[in-house]
Write a protein that holds these residues in place. Structure first.
Motif, PDB file in Angstrom:
ATOM      1  N   VAL A 233       0.855  -1.190   0.000  1.00 45.20           N
ATOM      2  CA  VAL A 233       0.000   0.000   0.000  1.00 45.20           C
ATOM      3  C   VAL A 233       0.891   1.240   0.000  1.00 45.20           C
ATOM      4  O   VAL A 233       2.061   1.178   0.409  1.00 45.20           O
ATOM      5  N   ASP A 236       1.402   6.720   2.647  1.00 41.78           N
ATOM      6  CA  ASP A 236       0.429   7.449   3.465  1.00 41.78           C
ATOM      7  C   ASP A 236      -0.656   6.519   4.002  1.00 41.78           C
ATOM      8  O   ASP A 236      -1.128   6.680   5.128  1.00 41.78           O
ATOM      9  N   LYS A 237      -1.023   5.518   3.200  1.00 41.66           N
ATOM     10  CA  LYS A 237      -2.014   4.548   3.664  1.00 41.66           C
ATOM     11  C   LYS A 237      -1.442   3.681   4.783  1.00 41.66           C
ATOM     12  O   LYS A 237      -2.122   3.401   5.782  1.00 41.66           O
ATOM     13  N   ASN A 241      -2.848   3.408   8.539  1.00 43.99           N
ATOM     14  CA  ASN A 241      -3.171   2.139   9.188  1.00 43.99           C
ATOM     15  C   ASN A 241      -2.549   2.056  10.580  1.00 43.99           C
ATOM     16  O   ASN A 241      -3.178   1.581  11.536  1.00 43.99           O
TER      17      ASN A 241
END
Length: 267
Positions: A233, A236-237, A241
């Motif tokens: 991913v 930033d994702k 998370n």
């Protein structure tokens, strides 16, 4: 956070019985324009090499033409589940079971569709009947474990996952499901051990790595978890998370919230 690793084949829930979608209607009409005669055995065999949507339209037409067509019901239920219509898949199997109550293939289709739509508690009897005919089918044992986890019977779920592993040692799908069951029970250390085994397998998917990152984050190892998460991913994702897990761990009901999040995403 993508909490999706207690898995079956990709399925989602829809409503509306066995009504065709617009795409299925179009393909069905095209087939009817060519011929209204039932498909031949050769045509039925050949359709399995087509894309899933074409298969869905083909078997929907066969099933609508003759609702007593056992093969069409079995194939249609399986394909509908794979394309994300788990509720409709369950309805097709349920209707056909009224005609063939002892058919273990239909029992398996019904159990898988119920579990894919999050109704694992209702699938237990059908899994038992299906496994009486296919006791060496690791996929059924694995799916049964998911159903039992959905029903809140975690110890029995883990026993099923272990039976599946005996039949298919090292299978990453089983290891991941077993790991997530341990994680939901509040044991991220054991989940990490199992997920590392699964991640080393050639067939391991990104969900395995993402859940390994989750297991590490739940142990407070956020930097290591974020590095693993970034493999699949955007950065930033992955960071978002980790922020989610930090917030989760800041509450007194963190494991309850994790379980609620995970079970709501079971498919």
């Amino acid at each position: 956070m993508a909490l999706v690793s207690l898995t079956l084949s990709g399925c989602g829930a829809t409503s509306g019985g066995t009504r065709l979608t617009d795409q299925e209607e179009t393909l069905s009409r095209q087939m009817q324009d060519r011929s209204l005669a039932p498909a031949t055995p050769d045509e039925r065999a050949a359709i399995r090499n087509q894309d899933l949507l074409t298969q869905a339209a083909f078997w929907a037409e066969a099933y609508q033409m003759n609702p007593a067509d056992r093969e069409a019901a079995i194939e249609l239920s399986g394909v509908l589940r794979q394309v994300g219509s788990a509720a409709r898949a369950a309805e097709v199997a349920r209707q056909s079971l009224a005609l063939y109550p002892d058919d273990t293939q239909l029992q398996a289709r019904y159990a898988l569709a119920l579990t894919a739509s999050g109704q694992g508690a209702q699938a237990v009897e059908s899994f038992n009947r299906a496994l009486s005919a296919r006791p060496d089918d690791w996929r059924l044992h694995n799916a049964y474990g998911v159903a039992l986890e959905q029903a809140g019977r975690s110890e029995r779920a883990r026993a099923r996952f272990l039976e599946a592993l005996d039949l298919s040692p090292g299978e990453p799908a089983i290891l991941t499901n077993l790991a997530m069951s341990h994680m939901l029970a509040g044991d991220p250390e054991e989940a990490e051990r199992l997920l590392r085994q699964a991640a080393d397998h050639d067939r391991a998917g990104p969900e395995t790595r993402q859940n390994l990152a989750l297991a590490l984050a739940l142990q407070g190892r956020f930097a290591e978890a974020e590095d693993i998460a970034r493999a699949d991913v955007p950065a930033d994702k992955a960071a978002a998370n980790m922020d989610y897990v930090r917030a989760l761990m800041s509450t007194n009901r963190s494991w309850d919230r994790l379980r609620e999040s995970e079970l709501s995403g079971l498919r």
